[in-house]
Design an enzyme around this catalytic site. Structure first.
Site, PDB file in Angstrom:
ATOM      1  N   HIS A 215      60.833 -52.515   3.914  1.00  0.00           N
ATOM      2  CA  HIS A 215      61.295 -51.561   4.640  1.00  0.00           C
ATOM      3  C   HIS A 215      61.705 -52.184   5.961  1.00  0.00           C
ATOM      4  O   HIS A 215      61.398 -51.734   7.069  1.00  0.00           O
ATOM      5  CB  HIS A 215      59.555 -51.206   4.681  1.00  0.00           C
ATOM      6  CG  HIS A 215      59.253 -50.238   3.894  1.00  0.00           C
ATOM      7  ND1 HIS A 215      58.885 -50.690   2.690  1.00  0.00           N
ATOM      8  CD2 HIS A 215      58.982 -48.573   3.773  1.00  0.00           C
ATOM      9  CE1 HIS A 215      58.282 -49.577   1.920  1.00  0.00           C
ATOM     10  NE2 HIS A 215      58.425 -48.585   2.590  1.00  0.00           N
TER      11      HIS A 215
ATOM     12  N   SER B 194      64.053 -38.158  -4.277  1.00  0.00           N
ATOM     13  CA  SER B 194      65.296 -38.054  -5.287  1.00  0.00           C
ATOM     14  C   SER B 194      66.530 -38.477  -4.445  1.00  0.00           C
ATOM     15  O   SER B 194      67.673 -37.861  -4.277  1.00  0.00           O
ATOM     16  CB  SER B 194      65.625 -36.824  -5.861  1.00  0.00           C
ATOM     17  OG  SER B 194      64.379 -36.161  -6.557  1.00  0.00           O
ATOM     18  N   GLU B 195      66.516 -40.003  -4.132  1.00  0.00           N
ATOM     19  CA  GLU B 195      67.400 -40.462  -3.178  1.00  0.00           C
ATOM     20  C   GLU B 195      68.805 -40.120  -3.632  1.00  0.00           C
ATOM     21  O   GLU B 195      69.817 -40.023  -3.042  1.00  0.00           O
ATOM     22  CB  GLU B 195      67.292 -42.043  -2.919  1.00  0.00           C
ATOM     23  CG  GLU B 195      66.177 -42.201  -1.860  1.00  0.00           C
ATOM     24  CD  GLU B 195      64.817 -41.735  -2.008  1.00  0.00           C
ATOM     25  OE1 GLU B 195      64.398 -41.650  -3.360  1.00  0.00           O
ATOM     26  OE2 GLU B 195      63.973 -42.024  -1.268  1.00  0.00           O
TER      27      GLU B 195
ATOM     28  N   ASP C 225      66.102 -49.141   3.551  1.00  0.00           N
ATOM     29  CA  ASP C 225      66.193 -49.809   2.128  1.00  0.00           C
ATOM     30  C   ASP C 225      66.213 -48.970   0.780  1.00  0.00           C
ATOM     31  O   ASP C 225      66.548 -49.143  -0.031  1.00  0.00           O
ATOM     32  CB  ASP C 225      64.699 -50.397   2.185  1.00  0.00           C
ATOM     33  CG  ASP C 225      64.610 -51.189   3.501  1.00  0.00           C
ATOM     34  OD1 ASP C 225      64.592 -52.503   3.110  1.00  0.00           O
ATOM     35  OD2 ASP C 225      64.566 -50.957   4.699  1.00  0.00           O
TER      36      ASP C 225
ATOM     37  N   GLU D 214      63.571 -36.244   2.614  1.00  0.00           N
ATOM     38  CA  GLU D 214      62.103 -36.133   2.342  1.00  0.00           C
ATOM     39  C   GLU D 214      61.325 -35.685   3.822  1.00  0.00           C
ATOM     40  O   GLU D 214      61.669 -36.358   4.707  1.00  0.00           O
ATOM     41  CB  GLU D 214      61.718 -37.576   2.065  1.00  0.00           C
ATOM     42  CG  GLU D 214      62.199 -37.616   0.474  1.00  0.00           C
ATOM     43  CD  GLU D 214      62.356 -39.212   0.428  1.00  0.00           C
ATOM     44  OE1 GLU D 214      61.367 -39.981   0.807  1.00  0.00           O
ATOM     45  OE2 GLU D 214      62.917 -39.610  -0.674  1.00  0.00           O
TER      46      GLU D 214
HETATM   47  C1  LIG Z   1      62.351 -44.479  -3.201  1.00  0.00           C
HETATM   48  C2  LIG Z   1      61.517 -44.402  -2.191  1.00  0.00           C
HETATM   49  N1  LIG Z   1      61.497 -43.216  -1.526  1.00  0.00           N
HETATM   50  C3  LIG Z   1      60.709 -42.738  -0.310  1.00  0.00           C
HETATM   51  C4  LIG Z   1      59.647 -43.507  -0.003  1.00  0.00           C
HETATM   52  C5  LIG Z   1      58.683 -43.254   1.104  1.00  0.00           C
HETATM   53  N2  LIG Z   1      57.438 -42.857   0.546  1.00  0.00           N
HETATM   54  C6  LIG Z   1      56.531 -43.731   0.222  1.00  0.00           C
HETATM   55  S1  LIG Z   1      55.048 -43.333  -0.505  1.00  0.00           S
HETATM   56  C7  LIG Z   1      55.940 -41.954  -0.456  1.00  0.00           C
HETATM   57  C8  LIG Z   1      55.057 -40.789  -1.526  1.00  0.00           C
HETATM   58  C9  LIG Z   1      54.805 -41.108  -3.012  1.00  0.00           C
HETATM   59  O1  LIG Z   1      53.960 -40.035  -3.269  1.00  0.00           O
HETATM   60  P1  LIG Z   1      53.324 -40.343  -4.888  1.00  0.00           P
HETATM   61  O2  LIG Z   1      53.985 -41.253  -5.713  1.00  0.00           O
HETATM   62  O3  LIG Z   1      52.801 -39.170  -5.175  1.00  0.00           O
HETATM   63  O4  LIG Z   1      52.294 -41.424  -4.158  1.00  0.00           O
HETATM   64  P2  LIG Z   1      50.806 -41.055  -3.049  1.00  0.00           P
HETATM   65  O5  LIG Z   1      51.472 -41.353  -1.538  1.00  0.00           O
HETATM   66  O6  LIG Z   1      50.588 -39.742  -3.438  1.00  0.00           O
HETATM   67  O7  LIG Z   1      49.848 -42.232  -3.642  1.00  0.00           O
HETATM   68  C10 LIG Z   1      56.903 -41.754   0.025  1.00  0.00           C
HETATM   69  C11 LIG Z   1      57.897 -40.598  -0.070  1.00  0.00           C
HETATM   70  C12 LIG Z   1      59.528 -44.802  -0.852  1.00  0.00           C
HETATM   71  N3  LIG Z   1      58.580 -45.631  -0.497  1.00  0.00           N
HETATM   72  N4  LIG Z   1      60.644 -45.258  -1.792  1.00  0.00           N
END
Ligand SMILES: Cc1ncc(C[n+]2csc(CCOP(=O)(O)OP(=O)(O)O)c2C)c(N)n1
Ligand SMILES: Cc1ncc(C[n+]2csc(CCOP(=O)(O)OP(=O)(O)O)c2C)c(N)n1
Ligand SMILES: [Mg+2]
Ligand SMILES: [Mg+2]
Lengths: 335, 331, 335, 331
Positions: free
Chosen positions: B134, B64-65, B90, B35
């Protein structure tokens, strides 16, 4: 496996007799392989679980007839047919099923983990849906390496309810990867009717919602499978991104060789058997005047019986080989 | 200073970046997926990569882990060498089937046909009040998992040299970046980054009174504690393992044979941590009668809390290390 | 949170002035809460990461106006608005953000893990998509217990690419569970435009392919959100199974409070701000003659300033409480 | 025999089934979800349940491990008590986020508001040539994971009594059924199945020469080996831990204080296994000078191979246990 490529691939739709005969021979070899394996398992010659695909041969044969050696496939727990159709040797597969020296995995894998990288068979998988991320990654790697090869990913209808299905389809569509997803829809997942655990309009709708289009065919009509696979693979090879082939089929047996499948509805089983892909193609071939069908049947039976006998007589792997092929650095040694 | 001796000052994050960059320049089959990597990664580990290597080799992925991990494996099976960036350790929990059942086992299951030459990068550890989801450290799990190499550097130079080895390795390498130490500055030789072999500890300090074995994010605190111990007359032999599998058992055994006293310090939970393995091996190999004391210092068996005083309460601190060191030396 | 149930719920479509004013007040409180939190974070009063939802308030307010206290919600990493709209106390939320005693989680959770089970807020979640399986399970439990309560599951557009999205939707449809999925589509996931990582026609198509239907609305039009939520929740409450509400919205800020969001296109941000759900409703309300809007604004600002001050002055949790609430049996003790 | 003393003979699978059945009769909020459970489960652990408890409480699910685990958690949060059947432990790798990041941490993260009263059933271990993806034992991982209880019975009576405790527990309980021992027959008291408390070892044999600590599927072999050792004059004190977290440290320490010799035997890989923790604690608590020898016997660090001779090669056998016991007793 047909080694034809390019132009000859397009002739699939013409279905000349030789090609149909090849398809027939592939299916018969798969059937014979698995019936022989079932007998050997019943005779306690084969240890561990054994999942056979009897009744589903049309899918493996029809799809793999459109692949070259450089193309890759991934498979699932019911993968003998895929391996054979992709060109793996029955003899080495039997050795592996028996856990003997010379088997594809040196006895480390068994039925559920057969692989033959030399013919592009990247492995069966004991985890449902496990092959999907691997297949899309293989396709991504091939694309990066500017290879012309494509990947076919075989999975069952039970696999469409695990998360990696969504992830892998989205991924393949996003990166326009050269992968053909093949869903072998036999209506069941282990002991459960898939319809009873699957909501919504079905696998094609799921695929389309993720940007992957394709065709749904009668998987027991190997001619239809061959034609559909040819069409979809042409799209894939021309850079059109992933496609899906949904093949409706039927598994005659229980989940594993020890499952007598008493739970299945007899009328359903009878109907399934009536749709046997091999018998159907045999009828067609006979009508078109093919003569050597009995020879093919007999040859397959003889081949598999010989493989079984050879495997049964083969050496066990040396116990110390259990220590090989874990990793290069940090490997523990046999003491 | 001659040119050969020239050194550069780099942060740990830059050390990792330079190492990956060097290897991506050297070998066109090396690439990175995860990502936000095309944007440089969450911490700039891949800054400038998109521009240099293009979007085919610097692949920003969906969230998409499972597929980040599994696709990395698939791509390795056809001959590429992916660096699988997991963003924060995590989240690896979302990709454990692909890691544990597939990557770790595939070569073995297939009798050697598969070479899963992947580097899985998993920044781990406590990180500025990021709470339970985290901050985890579970590196000891993977020592127990056949088929993988476990790397856990603690300084810029090791981050770089071990990364080079990881990328060149045909074995799957689980690379635990110590994410709280990203800004830590270190010195490394200018020019080509040389690979650091797996399984060789780094001696941080030589001493005869006590052996301290440690790794990853806690190492700077252990160094500080060891200096303080020295002022108090306790001279510790301090070993940073750098890799947990393989690990430098020979160095640890030699040191304990000399000091007779062992203290293992790690940030992760003490119960079930890798410290237990070290103690057990030392006792097994040297015999209990040749060891005066063998102790571990890790976190109590608690999830990581958010609030600073709570985090501090459970954290392994310099004071706790000094206290444990004194107790061990005097026992 | 509106505590109205039954008949009054249906009046949502009428949008009488009192209800609109309630919606306005909820949004203003959320906005004020987060702006205050941002300032506090900038002033280093709040430790750790902070994700605010400024610009997205219409979704939380419009949906939760249709919930009773017994109804449950699950949230994601950007959950302050959901919690406030569901009735959580701003004061205890601030205490938690500050990591102080009396915070909802006793300082163990912080911004990313706020929960208030007493009002049915089952928790924010630091793992993207993490709330989906929990929400469907909560709905399944409630159904089993013959409760009339329903579950609302909030998640972002980034969550639709993780596997549990597919699993949870299929599951909810299969078991006809009382759950409303709410996708807050702000066009981004962390630092990535969601469109650049999402294949296919979009979230509604994905949902439908899994047997879940629903509505897509302008999430910055809180009246539309309220009306759609009312309609979908009526379906859910009457046993119709799950539904999805897709709310298109915009996040004004960066991913976290430390992300200055320099990467965002200025014109896009300007357009996003122009669609402010609060300003829009304010215009409507003013046109309809509402007078107390300034009072509402001022009250919210005063409330949040007071909460911030209180939190800043509050006690830290006793360090030994770090040892509490791990588990009953096998808990380690503070020494 | 008086009625109170009446006993029944049951297989381990039936013991578990009877325990779950008893608790589902007692408490209507207890239910079970997982693949094929309505059909009785893969091994008949839930035979007859659909008929007795109906499809709302005996829920056959799609192949959706993340959601089987996560939905179980969600259902617990609203007051039900799910038994989450994972079919085979290896598949838990598909649900680790839900287990590790959610179930184990939710009570803590939310400051005590959540009570994840789930039982996660995870049949584990080697099982008739099922190869690497259907044979793993990683129970030691979860000892290192705060927030969970780890249960690993080895006989019918413990399967039943520990299951009753697991279902009644408000803590999440990871219940490792020893799947290769399903057909093993045992004896248990007729009538109501009493809960067996967590953290109490079962003494299988009393002895003064050597302490053997063990658990789960290997226990029958340890018993056999201990009998053979006794014939050779080595009398082992054999403790089946039954639960790994909490574990009966007091019983182990008392035994080793007496015998001065410790051997831990488990089926899982020795490196990084729970044996290391036991050795480390014993050495820590008793001091090295009070212990003559402390050894572990587990599998080599290898995935599980398919072929019988390969599986046998890496398996912990009675012979290996006897040899290790003799060596330890004579050291
Ligand atoms: C499984 C997982 N992968 C990556 C992350 C890191 N991360 C935190 S928020 C986020 C983006 C999420 O996007 P969205 O669901 O659209 O929420 P928004 O930030 O737009 O509120 C990511 C990649 C995470 N917390 N959990
Ligand atoms: C992740 C995972 N869950 C469960 C299983 C157990 N299992 C093996 S095959 C199977 C059914 C799969 O159904 P389908 O994909 O339709 O294949 P089929 O058996 O019909 O060939 C199940 C549930 C598994 N191997 N992996
Ligand atoms: Mg099927
Ligand atoms: Mg978003």
């Amino acid at each position: 496996m047909s080694k034809t490529k390019g132009a000859s691939r397009t002739s699939a739709s013409g279905h000349n007799l030789a090609r149909l005969t090849d398809l027939y021979a592939t299916m018969v070899r798969i059937r014979s392989f698995e019936e022989t394996a079932l007998q050997a398992h019943k005779a306690s010659e084969i240890p561990g679980p054994l999942h056979v695909s009897i009744g589903q041969e049309g899918v493996a044969a029809g799809v793999c007839a459109n692949l070259g050696r450089a193309d890759r496939i991934t498979s699932n727990h019911r993968g003998h047919g895929h391996a054979l159709a992709k060109g793996a040797e029955a003899g080495r597969m039997f050795l592996e099923l028996f856990g003997r020296e010379g088997g594809y995995c040196g006895g480390k894998g068994g039925s559920m983990h057969i692989a033959d990288f030399s013919v592009g068979m990247l492995g069966a998988n004991g985890v449902v849906t496990g092959g999907i991320p691997i297949a899309v990654g293989a396709a991504q790697g091939l694309k990066m390496l500017k290879s012309e090869a494509v990947v076919v990913c075989f999975f069952g209808d039970g696999a469409v309810n695990r998360g990696p299905f969504l992830e892998g389809f989205n991924w393949a569509a996003l990166f326009r990867l050269p992968v053909l997803f093949v869903c072998e829809d036999n209506g069941v997942a282990a002991f459960t009717a898939t319809a009873s655990v699957t909501a919504g309009p079905g696998v094609m709708a799921r695929a389309e919602s993720l940007g992957v289009t394709g065709l749904s065919v009668d998987g027991n009509d190997v001619i239809a499978v061959d034609a559909a696979a040819a069409q979809l693979l042409a799209d894939v090879r021309s850079g059109g991104g992933p496609r899906i082939l949904h093949a409706r089929t039927y598994r005659w047996t229980g989940h594993t060789s020890t499952d007598a499948a008493a739970w299945r509805v007899p009328a359903e089983v009878a109907a399934g058997k009536a749709g046997c892909p091999i018998a159907r193609l045999r009828t067609t071939l006979s009508e078109r005047g093919a003569k050597d069908l009995d020879t093919i049947d007999a040859a397959a039976a003889a081949e598999m019986a010989a493989c079984r006998a050879t495997a049964h007589a083969a050496q066990w792997p040396r116990p110390s080989t259990a220590f090989d092929d874990v990793q290069d650095i940090g490997a523990v040694r046999h003491v | 200073m001659s040119k050969a001796d020239a050194t550069i000052e780099v942060t740990l994050v830059d050390a990792g970046r330079l190492a990956v960059q060097q290897e991506m320049r050297r070998d066109p089959t090396v690439w990175v997926l995860g990502e936000d990597v095309a944007r440089g990664g969450l911490w700039g580990q891949y800054r400038g990569f998109l521009e240099e290597f293009g979007p085919e080799r610097v692949v920003s992925t969906p969230i998409s882990e499972s597929t980040i991990m599994g696709a990395g494996l698939g791509a390795a099976l056809v001959g590429t060498r992916p660096i699988i960036e997991m963003r924060i350790f995590d989240f690896v929990m979302c990709a454990m089937d692909e890691l544990v059942n597939q990557i770790a086992k595939i070569r073995y299951m297939f009798g050697g046909q598969a070479r899963p030459a992947v580097v899985v990068r998993m920044p781990h550890g406590m990180w500025r009040n990021s709470a339970a989801q985290h901050s985890q450290m579970l590196e000891s799990w993977f020592v127990h998992l056949p088929g993988v190499i476990v790397v856990a550097p603690s300084c810029a130079e090791d981050e770089a040299g071990l990364m080079v080895s990881a990328i060149r390795s045909d074995d799957p390498v689980l690379f635990f970046d110590p994410k709280d130490l990203w800004p830590l500055t270190g010195t490394m030789p200018a020019g080509e980054i040389a690979p650091i072999p797996f399984g060789k500890a780094r001696r941080l300090r030589e001493g005869k009174d006590l052996t301290i074995v440690t790794w990853s994010a806690i190492v700077p605190k252990v160094s500080e504690a060891a200096a303080s111990l020295a002022e108090q007359g306790v001279h510790a032999d301090v070993l940073d393992l750098r890799t947990l599998w393989p690990w430098d058992e020979a160095a640890v055994l030699a040191s304990v044979a000399k000091t007779k006293r062992l203290l293992v310090v790690h940030e992760a939970v003490e119960v079930g941590g890798f410290g237990g393995e070290i103690v057990a091996r030392v006792i097994d190999q040297l015999g209990p009668s040749n060891v005066k004391i063998a102790k571990r210092l890790g976190a109590p068996r608690l999830p990581i809390p958010f609030s600073p005083p709570l985090e501090n309460q459970i954290r392994v601190t310099v004071d706790k290390i000094v206290a444990a060191g004194l107790a061990a030396a005097r026992a």
